[in-house]
Scaffold this motif. Sequence first.
Motif, PDB file in Angstrom:
ATOM      1  N   PRO A  86       8.184 -12.455  -5.081  1.00 12.06           N
ATOM      2  CA  PRO A  86       6.872 -12.608  -5.749  1.00 12.06           C
ATOM      3  C   PRO A  86       6.641 -14.013  -6.298  1.00 12.06           C
ATOM      4  O   PRO A  86       5.514 -14.502  -6.319  1.00 12.06           O
ATOM      5  CB  PRO A  86       6.935 -11.564  -6.871  1.00 12.06           C
ATOM      6  CG  PRO A  86       7.930 -10.554  -6.394  1.00 12.06           C
ATOM      7  CD  PRO A  86       8.939 -11.306  -5.602  1.00 12.06           C
ATOM      8  N   ALA A  87       7.698 -14.674  -6.747  1.00 14.05           N
ATOM      9  CA  ALA A  87       7.662 -16.097  -7.122  1.00 14.05           C
ATOM     10  C   ALA A  87       6.573 -16.416  -8.138  1.00 14.05           C
ATOM     11  O   ALA A  87       5.550 -17.013  -7.810  1.00 14.05           O
ATOM     12  CB  ALA A  87       7.497 -16.976  -5.887  1.00 14.05           C
ATOM     13  N   ASN A 115       9.511  -4.643  -7.373  1.00 11.76           N
ATOM     14  CA  ASN A 115       9.513  -3.195  -7.113  1.00 11.76           C
ATOM     15  C   ASN A 115       8.137  -2.562  -7.307  1.00 11.76           C
ATOM     16  O   ASN A 115       8.030  -1.340  -7.397  1.00 11.76           O
ATOM     17  CB  ASN A 115      10.530  -2.509  -8.032  1.00 11.76           C
ATOM     18  CG  ASN A 115      11.963  -2.937  -7.738  1.00 11.76           C
ATOM     19  OD1 ASN A 115      12.334  -3.109  -6.580  1.00 11.76           O
ATOM     20  ND2 ASN A 115      12.755  -3.120  -8.790  1.00 11.76           N
ATOM     21  N   GLU A 116       7.100  -3.382  -7.374  1.00 19.27           N
ATOM     22  CA  GLU A 116       5.746  -2.867  -7.550  1.00 19.27           C
ATOM     23  C   GLU A 116       4.887  -3.125  -6.306  1.00 19.27           C
ATOM     24  O   GLU A 116       3.691  -3.367  -6.410  1.00 19.27           O
ATOM     25  CB  GLU A 116       5.102  -3.496  -8.789  1.00 19.27           C
ATOM     26  CG  GLU A 116       5.803  -3.113 -10.084  1.00 19.27           C
ATOM     27  CD  GLU A 116       5.128  -3.706 -11.309  1.00 19.27           C
ATOM     28  OE1 GLU A 116       4.578  -2.930 -12.108  1.00 19.27           O
ATOM     29  OE2 GLU A 116       5.136  -4.943 -11.466  1.00 19.27           O
ATOM     30  N   ASP A 117       5.525  -3.069  -5.153  1.00 22.06           N
ATOM     31  CA  ASP A 117       4.829  -3.233  -3.870  1.00 22.06           C
ATOM     32  C   ASP A 117       4.069  -4.557  -3.804  1.00 22.06           C
ATOM     33  O   ASP A 117       2.973  -4.646  -3.271  1.00 22.06           O
ATOM     34  CB  ASP A 117       3.863  -2.059  -3.633  1.00 22.06           C
ATOM     35  CG  ASP A 117       3.336  -2.031  -2.198  1.00 22.06           C
ATOM     36  OD1 ASP A 117       4.079  -2.450  -1.294  1.00 22.06           O
ATOM     37  OD2 ASP A 117       2.171  -1.631  -2.000  1.00 22.06           O
ATOM     38  N   PHE A 152      -0.929  -1.389  -7.413  1.00 21.63           N
ATOM     39  CA  PHE A 152       0.206  -0.493  -7.657  1.00 21.63           C
ATOM     40  C   PHE A 152       0.146   0.080  -9.073  1.00 21.63           C
ATOM     41  O   PHE A 152       0.320   1.294  -9.273  1.00 21.63           O
ATOM     42  CB  PHE A 152       1.510  -1.265  -7.437  1.00 21.63           C
ATOM     43  CG  PHE A 152       2.753  -0.469  -7.711  1.00 21.63           C
ATOM     44  CD1 PHE A 152       3.319   0.318  -6.720  1.00 21.63           C
ATOM     45  CD2 PHE A 152       3.362  -0.500  -8.963  1.00 21.63           C
ATOM     46  CE1 PHE A 152       4.474   1.057  -6.968  1.00 21.63           C
ATOM     47  CE2 PHE A 152       4.506   0.234  -9.218  1.00 21.63           C
ATOM     48  CZ  PHE A 152       5.061   1.015  -8.218  1.00 21.63           C
ATOM     49  N   ARG A 153      -0.091  -0.799 -10.049  1.00 23.23           N
ATOM     50  CA  ARG A 153      -0.133  -0.337 -11.440  1.00 23.23           C
ATOM     51  C   ARG A 153      -1.318   0.583 -11.685  1.00 23.23           C
ATOM     52  O   ARG A 153      -1.209   1.538 -12.464  1.00 23.23           O
ATOM     53  CB  ARG A 153      -0.185  -1.536 -12.383  1.00 23.23           C
ATOM     54  CG  ARG A 153       1.100  -2.337 -12.398  1.00 23.23           C
ATOM     55  CD  ARG A 153       1.013  -3.551 -13.308  1.00 23.23           C
ATOM     56  NE  ARG A 153       2.281  -4.278 -13.337  1.00 23.23           N
ATOM     57  CZ  ARG A 153       2.479  -5.406 -14.004  1.00 23.23           C
ATOM     58  NH1 ARG A 153       1.486  -5.929 -14.722  1.00 23.23           N
ATOM     59  NH2 ARG A 153       3.657  -6.009 -13.974  1.00 23.23           N
ATOM     60  N   ARG A 154      -2.427   0.337 -11.008  1.00 14.71           N
ATOM     61  CA  ARG A 154      -3.568   1.233 -11.152  1.00 14.71           C
ATOM     62  C   ARG A 154      -3.256   2.613 -10.592  1.00 14.71           C
ATOM     63  O   ARG A 154      -3.610   3.641 -11.170  1.00 14.71           O
ATOM     64  CB  ARG A 154      -4.782   0.646 -10.435  1.00 14.71           C
ATOM     65  CG  ARG A 154      -6.081   1.357 -10.849  1.00 14.71           C
ATOM     66  CD  ARG A 154      -6.993   1.608  -9.662  1.00 14.71           C
ATOM     67  NE  ARG A 154      -8.183   2.328 -10.085  1.00 14.71           N
ATOM     68  CZ  ARG A 154      -8.266   3.665 -10.163  1.00 14.71           C
ATOM     69  NH1 ARG A 154      -7.219   4.420  -9.846  1.00 14.71           N
ATOM     70  NH2 ARG A 154      -9.374   4.256 -10.578  1.00 14.71           N
ATOM     71  N   GLY A 155      -2.547   2.630  -9.451  1.00 12.41           N
ATOM     72  CA  GLY A 155      -2.149   3.909  -8.878  1.00 12.41           C
ATOM     73  C   GLY A 155      -1.193   4.662  -9.783  1.00 12.41           C
ATOM     74  O   GLY A 155      -1.338   5.882  -9.975  1.00 12.41           O
ATOM     75  N   ARG A 161      -1.804  -6.974  -5.241  1.00 10.73           N
ATOM     76  CA  ARG A 161      -0.985  -5.819  -4.865  1.00 10.73           C
ATOM     77  C   ARG A 161      -0.335  -5.182  -6.098  1.00 10.73           C
ATOM     78  O   ARG A 161      -0.239  -3.953  -6.190  1.00 10.73           O
ATOM     79  CB  ARG A 161       0.073  -6.243  -3.856  1.00 10.73           C
ATOM     80  CG  ARG A 161      -0.505  -6.637  -2.506  1.00 10.73           C
ATOM     81  CD  ARG A 161       0.549  -7.112  -1.515  1.00 10.73           C
ATOM     82  NE  ARG A 161       1.537  -6.095  -1.224  1.00 10.73           N
ATOM     83  CZ  ARG A 161       2.395  -6.166  -0.207  1.00 10.73           C
ATOM     84  NH1 ARG A 161       2.365  -7.214   0.601  1.00 10.73           N
ATOM     85  NH2 ARG A 161       3.279  -5.216  -0.002  1.00 10.73           N
ATOM     86  N   ARG A 162       0.106  -6.013  -7.044  1.00  8.98           N
ATOM     87  CA  ARG A 162       0.694  -5.476  -8.266  1.00  8.98           C
ATOM     88  C   ARG A 162      -0.340  -4.700  -9.070  1.00  8.98           C
ATOM     89  O   ARG A 162      -0.048  -3.617  -9.616  1.00  8.98           O
ATOM     90  CB  ARG A 162       1.256  -6.629  -9.091  1.00  8.98           C
ATOM     91  CG  ARG A 162       1.984  -6.194 -10.355  1.00  8.98           C
ATOM     92  CD  ARG A 162       2.267  -7.394 -11.235  1.00  8.98           C
ATOM     93  NE  ARG A 162       1.039  -7.981 -11.756  1.00  8.98           N
ATOM     94  CZ  ARG A 162       0.978  -9.204 -12.288  1.00  8.98           C
ATOM     95  NH1 ARG A 162       2.052  -9.961 -12.354  1.00  8.98           N
ATOM     96  NH2 ARG A 162      -0.175  -9.648 -12.761  1.00  8.98           N
TER      97      ARG A 162
END
Length: 826
Positions: A168-169, A147-149, A376-379, A372-373
């Motif tokens: 994501p694996a 769920n973190e793009d 996302f977390r930085r955003g 990508r995670r």
Amino acid sequence: MARTSKQAPEEDFEEHILDTDVGDEMRSSFLEYAYSVIYSRALPDARDGLKPVQRRLLHTMDDMGLRSDRGHVKSARPVGEVMGRFHPHGDSAIYDALVRLVQPWSLRLPLANGHGNFGSQDDPPAAMRYTEIRMDAAAEAMTESINEDTVDFRPNYDGREMEPAVLPAALPNLLVNGASGIAVGMATNIAPHNLIEVVQALRHLIKHPKADLDDLMRFIPGPDLPTGGKIVGLEGVRDAYATGNGSFRMRASARIENVTPRKKGIVVTELPYNVGPEKVIEAIKKLVQAKKLQGISDLKNLTDRHKGLNLVIEIKNGFIPETILEQLYKSTPMETSFGINAVALVDGQPRTLGLKQMLEVYLEHRIDVVRRRTTFRRGKAADRLHLLEGMLLALLDIDEVIQLVRSSDNRGEAKERLMSVFDLSDPQATYILDLTLGRLTRYDRIEVEKEIEDLRRTIEQLDAILGDESLLRTVVGDELNEMAQTFGTPRRTVLLESSGQTATAASPLEVADDPCWVLLSATGLLARTSDDSPLGEVDRRVKHDTIVSVVRTTARGEVGVITASGIVRRISVLELPGLPPSAHSPNLQGGLPLSEVADLDSPALALMTFDETGPGIALGTRQGIVKRVKPDHLSRDQWELISLADGDAVVGATLLTTGDEQLAFVTSDAQLLYFSASLVRPQGRSGGGVAGIKLGAGQKVVSFGSVADVDDAYVVTVAGSSDALPGTQNGAVKVSPLSIYPAKGRATGGVRCQRLLKGEDGLLLAWVGDGTPMACATSGSAVDLPPVSDRRDGSGVPVAQPILAVAGPPAARLGATLAQDPDVGD
């Protein structure tokens, strides 16, 4: 030419007849069907190693909240959800896929946890209304951060919902659990592998992107099947790793023992992958009834859920069990082949992949997921920081904010005035208006300031990862290492490079009682070789194993196996496979697994002979006890060499050749002590030994051994964290000459032999012995040790993979020792 007709409604029948060529229609329809089967049903994606139905099951269970720490639900619930939302096929096919995720004999690392009857290797599972299911912790790692793009989503079959195109694996599932499937015009069959070995290969590939196949096979020497057993012949494995196509033979694990006082039998404890005991029993019965197999008096299946597989084949008197076992291998499913055809989807296209290609595709996927995670977390952190900065402005002048809000006619006007007066953004003004009175305290202001500082540090760290590709790859490697520590287990399948004949089929009277060497490897293989084999000239840096103990005896003699519980188990040398004189490699491929010779209750430490004229055996225990004992040759199969206190265990055993050797202890807090064996008075078997080394509070001995020449002896220590699972931590290794450490008296404290760094709270294992040391990993492959250091208190150097054992040259001394804490594992 044959044609078909696509008809319009009846009133326009004549005007709307469309002639279609049958060949074109069949070609088009077949290609559409083939593509659907290949892409949507039969083949796994090379990134997460899952077929669409498996991916949809894990995503649905994650969406339903069926976590590993919550209760089970009826299996029909996730099956129904998957069928209704994502997978427009029959519920039986979906349930079959769900059952496979539970079965530990199907997957090396099961992804679901079940209650109820999920079948066996021979029997089908109960219906889905009778069984219950939930995710396993490994499945949560597969869906973590979805769920973190981190992955793309696509519409489901009816366009009403979105489903992940890939998971994501966090685990390299394609190699660890393998895959099998039949598509249209192609098929896939990938063998399972050991998670720890795959992770070590991935981490090596992260640091050395140009590594070749030989480099990677040092970490992944071969498949590791869920059912254990043996793989015989590694040529096909290497072909499969190089080209994606190859085959190897799988063999059952069996040992010969006395099933009654007067009868011998063959006890089968592990079968080849995808072979159930009923198949073997049926095949043996047919051979016996057809009189193609003689010498079997009875066949019992004593398998249960507690002891595992246990087939007992009783042999008639007068027949040689070894010969019958070879016939069973040739004529029954106790030996079968596995064909690797590594076909998986890469960018939506089926491709045949070699080992390095599979690792590279997965690594590229994980790097993209982590990038990508991180973005996302930085955003999210930046958005939160933006709101808190606005909130802090309001708290600094809260009276004016309250006055401004109270004097406004409505919420919209209050928001606009806040934005104008305090130069706030729309989200900041909205957040301030949503504040409760409880957030206006002085304590809350301090919390806001602290959170702002934490967020700025977090953003700085995330920016560093996004701005540095090498740091990003390091994060991926560290997360993989964490997965190995959490879910990794020791190797189950024994790899035999040659045919590995179980034993000679000759009678003991037909074998000359010539002198020979008996060798024990770090991975538990036993073999004998002729007396003229030049053990001192052997290059120990060979593929797949390391010798840890060697003794001299005769072909019809007996040797003992000393275990960590202080027991010696007698075995016949004649039962061991003989290596030809030209086979001087000490990797013992073609050797016999120790588990097939003797059923041991604890790890094997060393071999011993029963020569009562020598100076005896020296034993060292975890609690710092040392004992010298004379070898006995009792009539029993096993007996005690030492009386151990509660919680104690033997950590090292060595044959003494002169009685003047130096006995050495190494403790978990990196203390080394050595003293002369002459200071230890020999005791009988019932004796409990004497104090060897003084231990600090909460410490234990991790190594015990002996050396003949201090000037030619070395110390190897491996430091790390005691919280990590055994076999998952590389550790920091230090190699130093024993001569730099002073000798001290027995029962005293030692001297420090390695300085522990941050994150290291003790030694994982150690070794003290004669000659240049060599190390091997759990897979049996050689591990390069760092250069020798003359600093007594120096720190260690990280190595490429976890070390299983260290040993010196085989001929340095006949009593080579496996110097390792039994807690670390054999």
